[in-house]
Design an enzyme around this catalytic site. Sequence first.
Site, PDB file in Angstrom:
ATOM      1  CB  SER A 117      -0.895   0.013   1.245  1.00 14.77           C
ATOM      2  OG  SER A 117      -1.563   1.249   1.381  1.00 14.77           O
ATOM      3  CE1 TYR A 136      -4.589  -2.600   5.054  1.00 15.78           C
ATOM      4  CE2 TYR A 136      -3.739  -0.386   4.740  1.00 15.78           C
ATOM      5  CZ  TYR A 136      -4.188  -1.577   4.211  1.00 15.78           C
ATOM      6  OH  TYR A 136      -4.226  -1.740   2.853  1.00 15.78           O
TER       7      TYR A 136
END
Length: 252
Positions: free
Chosen positions: A138, A151
């Site tokens: 990400s 996360y």
Amino acid sequence: MQLTGNTIFITGGTSGIGLALARAFHELGNKVIVAGRRKALLAEISAAHPGIDGIELDIADADDIARVAAELIAKYPTLNVLVNNAGIMPFDDPSTVVDDAGSRRILDTNFLGAVRMTSALVEHLKAQPRATILYNSSVLAYVPIATNAVYSASKAAVHSYALSQRFMLRDTSVTVQEIAPPWVDTDLIRKSGDPRAMPLDAFIEETMRGLATDAPEVFVEGIRAMRNNPGLGEHELVHAFNQSIAENPIPV
């Protein structure tokens, strides 16, 4: 990576980016197997896309990973591409007490799931004439979002692991690539049509073009400025550092 003539296994392949990648690879004539926890959904995907197989997998369960890996090797001996895509993105607040069980679930799914799945298949992949391990990290691995701190940290861990594994597999038939998505309009949190999110189809189209190259990391042009945060020379720097260690091992 070579985009055709592959047997591809995708974790978290029943929705969002995982399912979209499965469709894109399938349309190119590859054999695709998707994994997820819901048997009924896997059956729906196989029915809607004949030729895409489904297999039940709880990526947070180490024993289940071992079971699925053995089944994949036995049923698909030409398996040569692993796409570590499974992930969850709960919110948290690092300014207060962070739920330990929730944090463990994120790390078991997003990071250790990828490590365990790759470990279970890596010797099989090394025996193939050509193979690819693909990680879905990400942009938050480089620029963390504070409302999803665990996360973001899990994706930074995925990125770091991919860098190390790429170096260690440098003399094998296995290449390691990483996808670093921006905010894509999927149901990872909640599909909303927010104009700040990149449409899934546009993301997949640009990503597939990047995957067709030998680039170690594939990211869409829209996040270049954010990716530049640590610098695009990072891969060469990490490789050079590890090469120096390999040439001058640390005494143990």
